[in-house]
Motif scaffolding. Structure first.
Motif, mmCIF file in Angstrom:
data_model
loop_
_atom_site.group_PDB
_atom_site.id
_atom_site.type_symbol
_atom_site.label_atom_id
_atom_site.label_comp_id
_atom_site.label_asym_id
_atom_site.label_seq_id
_atom_site.Cartn_x
_atom_site.Cartn_y
_atom_site.Cartn_z
ATOM 1 N N ILE A 11 5.481 -40.696 38.009
ATOM 2 C CA ILE A 11 4.051 -40.092 38.148
ATOM 3 C C ILE A 11 4.006 -38.459 38.180
ATOM 4 O O ILE A 11 3.064 -38.145 37.703
ATOM 5 C CB ILE A 11 3.438 -40.687 39.617
ATOM 6 C CG1 ILE A 11 3.353 -42.353 39.078
ATOM 7 C CG2 ILE A 11 1.978 -40.546 39.652
ATOM 8 C CD1 ILE A 11 3.094 -43.194 40.474
ATOM 9 N N GLU A 12 4.705 -37.955 39.195
ATOM 10 C CA GLU A 12 4.689 -36.427 39.129
ATOM 11 C C GLU A 12 5.002 -35.951 37.968
ATOM 12 O O GLU A 12 4.287 -34.790 37.670
ATOM 13 C CB GLU A 12 5.862 -36.088 40.356
ATOM 14 C CG GLU A 12 5.800 -34.686 40.783
ATOM 15 C CD GLU A 12 6.605 -34.246 42.087
ATOM 16 O OE1 GLU A 12 7.071 -32.904 42.092
ATOM 17 O OE2 GLU A 12 6.934 -35.405 42.755
ATOM 18 N N ALA A 13 6.004 -36.158 37.165
ATOM 19 C CA ALA A 13 6.089 -35.562 35.973
ATOM 20 C C ALA A 13 5.029 -35.722 34.987
ATOM 21 O O ALA A 13 4.437 -34.646 34.262
ATOM 22 C CB ALA A 13 7.372 -36.185 35.384
ATOM 23 N N SER A 14 4.355 -36.981 35.126
ATOM 24 C CA SER A 14 3.118 -37.018 34.250
ATOM 25 C C SER A 14 2.111 -36.304 34.728
ATOM 26 O O SER A 14 1.443 -35.554 33.644
ATOM 27 C CB SER A 14 2.772 -38.588 34.337
ATOM 28 O OG SER A 14 3.568 -39.422 33.984
ATOM 29 N N ALA A 30 -0.491 -28.880 32.974
ATOM 30 C CA ALA A 30 0.190 -27.904 32.174
ATOM 31 C C ALA A 30 -0.352 -27.690 30.855
ATOM 32 O O ALA A 30 -0.620 -26.674 30.343
ATOM 33 C CB ALA A 30 1.843 -27.853 31.915
ATOM 34 N N GLU A 31 -0.588 -28.904 30.176
ATOM 35 C CA GLU A 31 -1.246 -28.899 28.952
ATOM 36 C C GLU A 31 -2.695 -28.463 29.040
ATOM 37 O O GLU A 31 -3.187 -28.025 27.881
ATOM 38 C CB GLU A 31 -1.241 -30.573 28.456
ATOM 39 C CG GLU A 31 -0.028 -30.982 27.875
ATOM 40 C CD GLU A 31 0.236 -32.405 27.670
ATOM 41 O OE1 GLU A 31 -0.702 -32.951 27.587
ATOM 42 O OE2 GLU A 31 1.092 -32.651 27.294
ATOM 43 N N CYS A 67 -0.666 -24.250 38.883
ATOM 44 C CA CYS A 67 -0.742 -25.381 39.535
ATOM 45 C C CYS A 67 0.476 -25.829 40.242
ATOM 46 O O CYS A 67 1.437 -26.000 39.486
ATOM 47 C CB CYS A 67 -1.896 -26.275 39.268
ATOM 48 S SG CYS A 67 -3.577 -25.950 39.050
ATOM 49 N N GLU A 68 0.533 -26.420 41.614
ATOM 50 C CA GLU A 68 1.789 -26.719 42.117
ATOM 51 C C GLU A 68 1.342 -28.505 42.543
ATOM 52 O O GLU A 68 0.197 -28.852 42.957
ATOM 53 C CB GLU A 68 2.052 -26.191 43.450
ATOM 54 C CG GLU A 68 3.288 -26.577 44.057
ATOM 55 C CD GLU A 68 3.706 -25.807 45.379
ATOM 56 O OE1 GLU A 68 4.613 -26.074 45.944
ATOM 57 O OE2 GLU A 68 2.780 -24.885 45.512
ATOM 58 N N VAL A 69 2.416 -29.127 41.902
ATOM 59 C CA VAL A 69 2.063 -30.537 42.123
ATOM 60 C C VAL A 69 3.213 -31.230 43.142
ATOM 61 O O VAL A 69 4.503 -30.951 43.257
ATOM 62 C CB VAL A 69 2.164 -31.408 40.819
ATOM 63 C CG1 VAL A 69 1.953 -32.944 41.014
ATOM 64 C CG2 VAL A 69 1.195 -31.053 39.877
#
Length: 720
Positions: free
Chosen positions: A213-216, A222-223, A229-231
């Motif tokens: 989920i975090e990678a998504s 980014a896109e 931004c930091e997730v």
């Protein structure tokens, strides 16, 4: 001390650090020979508190106060000595944190209430007082293991009830979370251990899902051109999980299947762009979006909250905020010192804290005692907010479940006191209506209006509850003084005197004789029935003074009855046993502490009361007495379908209200009912009863007087 100096060296001048060293030397000397329950020297505790505050970059005097915070309470050092050595500012901070002596307290609960009240009043003057106190409590909670089990639970309960909510109210989320988890582990150690093991076990199974989920989210952000931004994947803390399981009656798996993430941006516009990206990635859950950026929480917290339906249908919670908002969310008012920030968020957080403290100051002025103040404080701390609007568009924050009366007092105390009705979204609504988010409320006031004691049954805010109680308490006092004056003048009239015409020396002599605090205090005691008016009048007559000539020349009037309006309410009470109404012959009795209780002259209870000759007096109704008065009517009715509906219809037609219906006896033919009506006077009651007699279903009707006493007498007579 070396560790503290290393931390301080990052933001204080060497001269300031030397002042802190001097405070440490004084504290160490004062606590010499004192040890904690764990066995370590006592000075280790204040030093640890100072280290916690230094981590928040507290200023020099705040750190010095932390080192010295127990010297007034636990050593021979006085506040005056501290002021002489370190200045008045440090002495005031230490005094604000110090507990009151418990020698005069009736109980531990009262002592706690008095100490919290003292601390809050010190907070109003200087926010650093609560910073020192919270750091003190945090270190105590970290070292709670050495305490006895009972004391450990008591301190943990106090932390969860008072200090963690205060930290939350001041926006200090990081400190609040630690206090809550420490309090939870001390109060419910077995539950904490089981929950901690369950979380540790579930954590391993979640890693892959969280990573996906975090990678998504990172990829989509980014896109969207928001690569700065930091997730962050975040884990709910144990006390939050426990509260949600208890509050919503959920199993652990139901709570722990929620995946939580935080997106930290560089600006407000990026927050809303990130929200759009998140909603495009996963479907949002309707009704679960909250915009705390546009409308911040009462503690200054700002974020966007949304819940999405993630992979495998799992709920995904996302918080989106700027870095400045993140700092404020974690540190609250401490961010002012930690980041040396003059940002809008920091300024607003300080302003909101001071606004809350001003409200607390108003609440404590109206509170009768420390226990009432503590109760009001807890009500104020435990709340979830709704946001409503004034007619001019100003947003007013209220706790969930707040009513129109709460809103009126939130606008201003005077508005609440004079509130008579309200329009919600331009439609008239009763004052007990519970408000919802986004409603516009317009309060209608009147100069003659006053708070109704019934409001206390449904107001939820501490400010409203405290203001109503304060007004009624003061109103009762003023009403008691006025009644006391009437009673005393009535007795003085029999001697040809009048209170206003007596020489001041005579009145002062009386006040000294009866040991009253003042004339108003004496009159209040008379009005409340704590002193008998004819005895006070006799003492006045015995005062050896020279009366005004005008008073001596007046003829002595015949004794008169006290006139009762029926609307006094607070110090003139209508007896429930016989329920007198205007037009009835009545008699009054003194009830110490409550005032006068008015009975029917032929009430069955009067015979017993008249044996105590000193406690009763003649009273009569004012010709202009007005209002709605309760009275009981006894009806024998045919037991038919629709009988009560016919009775209610007649009563409504006669403009009387039904307050209560009680069926005392019923069989297949007849039903005996006691109906409590509200009528204007005796004539109004007679008209209602006349109309009811015309109904074919009414077999017998009579006014019910002293029913309980009559039953008792009948039973005694039968036994004899």
């Amino acid at each position: 001390m070396r560790r503290l100096c290393v931390i301080l060296a990052a933001y204080l001048d060497p001269s300031q650090i030397e002042e802190v060293r001097r405070a440490y030397r004084v504290g160490a000397e004062a606590h010499e020979g004192q040890f904690r329950v764990s066995g370590e020297p006592y000075i280790c505790h204040p030093l640890s508190v100072a280290i916690i505050l230094a981590g928040m970059r507290m200023d020099m005097r705040g750190v010095m106060a932390a080192i010295l915070h127990d010297v007034i309470e636990d050593t021979a050092v006085s506040k005056a000595q501290l002021a002489e050595s370190f200045g008045q500012e440090v002495a005031d901070l230490v005094d604000g944190v110090s507990k009151l002596s418990q020698l005069d307290s009736k109980s531990r609960a009262e002592a706690q209430a008095q100490n919290v009240r003292k601390m809050v009043m010190a907070m109003v003057k200087d926010l650093r007082v609560i910073m020192v106190k919270l750091a003190d409590r945090l270190h105590n909670m970290r070292t709670l293991g050495a305490m006895a089990a009972e004391r450990r639970r008591r301190i943990a309960r106090e932390t969860l009830d008072i200090y963690a909510p205060i930290a939350n109210r001041l926006g200090m989320n990081e400190l609040r979370l630690e206090l809550e988890d420490l309090g939870f582990s001390a109060l419910y150690p077995n539950r904490y251990r089981v929950l901690e093991q369950a979380v540790r076990k579930a954590r391993g199974n979640r890693k892959e899902v969280v990573a996906n989920i975090e990678a998504s989210i990172v990829k989509r952000v980014a896109e969207g051109g928001l690569d700065r931004c930091e997730v962050i994947g975040r884990e709910k803390h144990l006390y939050s999980i426990y509260q949600k399981m208890r509050g919503k009656r959920l199993s652990f798996s139901q709570v722990y299947d929620v995946y939580a993430f935080r997106i930290v941006t560089t600006g407000v516009d990026e927050c809303y762009r990130s929200l759009g990206i998140a909603h495009n990635l996963y479907k949002p859950v309707p009704g679960r979006f909250k915009d705390y950026i546009a409308v911040p929480k009462a503690n200054g917290y700002q974020s966007l909250h949304t819940v999405l339906v993630g992979p495998y249908g799992l709920p995904v919670e996302i918080q989106i905020r700027t870095r400045a908002m993140h700092q404020m969310a974690e540190c609250g008012i401490a961010a002012h010192w930690l980041y040396k920030s003059e940002s809008d968020q920091a300024i607003n957080s300080q302003a909101r804290a001071h606004e809350w403290l001003r409200d607390l100051l108003e609440i404590q002025k109206d509170a009768g005692d420390s226990m009432e103040f503590l109760e009001n404080l807890k009500v104020d701390l435990f709340q979830h907010e709704v946001y409503v609007l004034t007619p001019k568009g100003k947003i007013v924050k209220l706790p969930r479940g707040a009513t129109i009366v709460d809103f009126a007092y939130a606008v201003h105390t005077d508005v609440g006191n004079a509130c008579v009705s309200a329009r919600v979204d331009r439609v008239l609504a009763p004052l007990h209506s519970v408000l919802q988010n986004g409603q516009t409320v317009e309060i209608v006031t009147a100069a003659w209006a006053r708070p109704n004691p019934l409001w206390l049954n449904y107001v939820v805010t501490a400010k409203a509850r405290s203001a109503i109680r304060g007004y009624l308490r003061n109103f009762k006092k003023q009403e008691a003084i006025a009644l006391g004056r009437r009673l005393l003048d009535k007795e003085l009239a029999a001697q040809g005197l009048h209170l206003d015409e007596l020489a001041p020396a005579c009145v002062e002599g009386l006040i000294k004789t009866v040991e009253a605090s003042s004339l108003d205090g004496l009159l209040e005691d008379i009005g409340l029935g704590n002193r008998l008016p004819f005895l006070v009048a006799r003492l006045l007559g015995q005062q050896e003074i020279e009366l005004p000539a005008t008073a001596c020349d007046k003829p002595v009037p015949a004794p008169t009855s006290l006139v009762i309006k029926g609307t006094e309410g607070m110090v003139v009470n209508l007896a429930r046993c016989c329920r007198p109404i205007p037009g009835d012959p009545i008699v009054g009795f003194f009830n110490p502490g409550k005032g006068i209780v008015v009975h029917l002259s032929d009430c069955n209870n009067v015979a017993d009361l008249r044996k105590r000759q000193v406690n009763w007096l003649d009273v009569e109704w004012d010709k202009q007495a007005s209002g709605d008065f309760p009275v009981e009517v006894r009806l024998e009715l045919l037991n038919r379908v629709g009988t009560l509906a016919k009775v209610a219809s007649v009563i409504s037609t006669m403009r009387a209200n039904i307050e209560n219906v009680q069926i005392t006896n019923q069989d297949s033919e007849l039903s005996t009912d006691i109906i409590t009506l509200r009528v204007k006077d005796r004539v109004h009651l007679a008209n209602v009863m006349r109309e009811l007699r015309k109904l074919s279903v009414v077999v017998k009707i009579s006014r019910n007087k002293s029913e309980l006493r009559r039953k008792k007498n009948d039973k005694t007579h039968h036994t004899d």
